[in-house]
Design a protein around this motif. Sequence first.
Motif, short mmCIF file in Angstrom:
data_model
loop_
_atom_site.label_atom_id
_atom_site.label_comp_id
_atom_site.label_asym_id
_atom_site.label_seq_id
_atom_site.Cartn_x
_atom_site.Cartn_y
_atom_site.Cartn_z
N VAL A 189 0.84 -1.20 0.00
CA VAL A 189 0.00 0.00 0.00
C VAL A 189 0.88 1.25 0.00
O VAL A 189 0.62 2.20 -0.73
N ARG A 190 1.94 1.23 0.79
CA ARG A 190 2.84 2.39 0.87
C ARG A 190 3.46 2.68 -0.50
O ARG A 190 3.55 3.82 -0.92
N SER A 191 3.83 1.64 -1.23
CA SER A 191 4.48 1.86 -2.53
C SER A 191 3.49 2.11 -3.66
O SER A 191 3.78 2.86 -4.58
N GLN A 192 2.30 1.50 -3.61
CA GLN A 192 1.33 1.64 -4.70
C GLN A 192 0.25 2.67 -4.43
O GLN A 192 -0.47 3.07 -5.34
N GLY A 193 0.06 3.05 -3.17
CA GLY A 193 -0.99 4.01 -2.81
C GLY A 193 -2.25 3.36 -2.28
O GLY A 193 -2.90 3.91 -1.41
N PHE A 194 -2.61 2.20 -2.79
CA PHE A 194 -3.79 1.50 -2.30
C PHE A 194 -3.80 0.05 -2.79
O PHE A 194 -3.11 -0.31 -3.74
N ILE A 195 -4.65 -0.73 -2.16
CA ILE A 195 -5.02 -2.08 -2.61
C ILE A 195 -6.53 -2.13 -2.49
O ILE A 195 -7.09 -1.75 -1.46
N ALA A 196 -7.21 -2.63 -3.52
CA ALA A 196 -8.67 -2.59 -3.53
C ALA A 196 -9.34 -3.93 -3.24
O ALA A 196 -10.55 -3.99 -3.14
N ASP A 197 -8.60 -5.00 -3.09
CA ASP A 197 -9.24 -6.30 -2.92
C ASP A 197 -8.53 -7.17 -1.90
O ASP A 197 -8.37 -8.37 -2.09
N TYR A 198 -8.14 -6.59 -0.79
CA TYR A 198 -7.40 -7.32 0.23
C TYR A 198 -8.29 -8.33 0.96
O TYR A 198 -9.45 -8.06 1.24
N PHE A 200 -12.21 -13.50 9.11
CA PHE A 200 -11.63 -13.32 7.78
C PHE A 200 -12.30 -12.10 7.14
O PHE A 200 -13.53 -12.05 7.06
N ILE A 201 -11.50 -11.10 6.74
CA ILE A 201 -12.06 -9.95 6.04
C ILE A 201 -11.85 -10.14 4.54
O ILE A 201 -10.87 -10.74 4.11
N GLU A 202 -12.80 -9.64 3.77
CA GLU A 202 -12.76 -9.78 2.32
C GLU A 202 -13.04 -8.45 1.65
O GLU A 202 -13.73 -7.60 2.20
N ASN A 203 -12.53 -8.29 0.46
CA ASN A 203 -12.77 -7.10 -0.36
C ASN A 203 -12.46 -5.81 0.38
O ASN A 203 -13.17 -4.81 0.24
N ALA A 204 -11.40 -5.82 1.15
CA ALA A 204 -11.01 -4.62 1.89
C ALA A 204 -10.23 -3.69 0.95
O ALA A 204 -9.46 -4.13 0.10
N THR A 205 -10.45 -2.41 1.14
CA THR A 205 -9.66 -1.38 0.47
C THR A 205 -8.75 -0.77 1.53
O THR A 205 -9.22 -0.38 2.60
N VAL A 206 -7.47 -0.73 1.24
CA VAL A 206 -6.48 -0.15 2.15
C VAL A 206 -5.75 0.92 1.36
O VAL A 206 -5.34 0.69 0.22
N GLY A 240 -0.88 8.50 7.48
CA GLY A 240 -1.03 7.11 7.89
C GLY A 240 -1.68 6.30 6.79
O GLY A 240 -1.57 6.63 5.60
N GLN A 241 -2.36 5.26 7.20
CA GLN A 241 -3.08 4.39 6.27
C GLN A 241 -4.47 4.12 6.83
O GLN A 241 -4.66 4.12 8.06
N ALA A 242 -5.41 3.89 5.94
CA ALA A 242 -6.78 3.59 6.35
C ALA A 242 -7.24 2.33 5.62
O ALA A 242 -6.68 1.95 4.59
N ALA A 243 -8.25 1.72 6.18
CA ALA A 243 -8.83 0.52 5.57
C ALA A 243 -10.34 0.55 5.78
O ALA A 243 -10.83 1.06 6.78
N MET A 244 -11.03 0.01 4.80
CA MET A 244 -12.48 -0.18 4.95
C MET A 244 -12.86 -1.52 4.35
O MET A 244 -12.27 -1.97 3.38
N PHE A 245 -13.84 -2.14 4.99
CA PHE A 245 -14.37 -3.41 4.50
C PHE A 245 -15.78 -3.59 5.04
O PHE A 245 -16.12 -3.10 6.11
N ALA A 246 -16.60 -4.25 4.26
CA ALA A 246 -17.98 -4.48 4.67
C ALA A 246 -18.26 -5.96 4.87
O ALA A 246 -19.34 -6.33 5.32
N SER A 247 -17.30 -6.78 4.57
CA SER A 247 -17.53 -8.21 4.55
C SER A 247 -16.52 -8.92 5.44
O SER A 247 -15.32 -8.74 5.27
N TRP A 248 -17.02 -9.70 6.39
CA TRP A 248 -16.15 -10.53 7.20
C TRP A 248 -16.94 -11.74 7.70
O TRP A 248 -18.16 -11.71 7.72
N ARG A 249 -16.21 -12.78 8.05
CA ARG A 249 -16.85 -13.97 8.59
C ARG A 249 -15.95 -14.59 9.65
O ARG A 249 -14.73 -14.57 9.53
N ASP A 250 -16.58 -15.09 10.70
CA ASP A 250 -15.83 -15.72 11.78
C ASP A 250 -15.21 -17.02 11.30
O ASP A 250 -15.78 -17.72 10.46
#
Length: 163
Positions: free
Chosen positions: A111-120, A133-139, A151-161
């Motif tokens: 993320v630091r080198s590319q600026g973001f990742i959209a499907d972590y 488990f988190i899915e489809n996170a954007t960092v 800094g860095q931020a992350a968002m995700f709407a999908s996770w499962r135990d």
Amino acid sequence: MTFPLGLAATWPDLAGNADFAALLDRSLCRLMGHGLFQTLPGSRPDAAWLYAEAPFCLLAHDTQPDPIFIYGNKAVQACFEYDWEDLTQLPSRLSAEFPDRDERQRLLDTVRSQGFIADYRGVRIAKSGRRFFIENATVWEVIDEAGIRHGQAAMFASWRDLP
């Protein structure tokens, strides 16, 4: 707009801070072409909504060598089982179990080198030890208009135990 680096406990107003919400939104928009408030139909550009009502997890850490979380909305607090005070004193590396920390660090370096990742995707751990488990996170890198990295931020709407 300048935000302090370090513990958010000294800046408890980040939870509803409109300038901080705008910084997160604009930094994401510059990198990906859409911001936080365009991710869902009907969402509104409101820091209080982002903190208390957003139906996705949103968190951020600072730029210290061992980054500390400086923001986590109510969805993140529920997911990770930390309240605001505990979350904003937590080194972000502790959101992953020890064996997963190297993978997490590779993510942050990318993320630091590319600026973001959209499907972590990755495994995280809650305060109770519950693994999920988190899915489809954007960092993304949180960078203001002057090019200052906050800094860095992350968002995700999908996770499962996990079992």
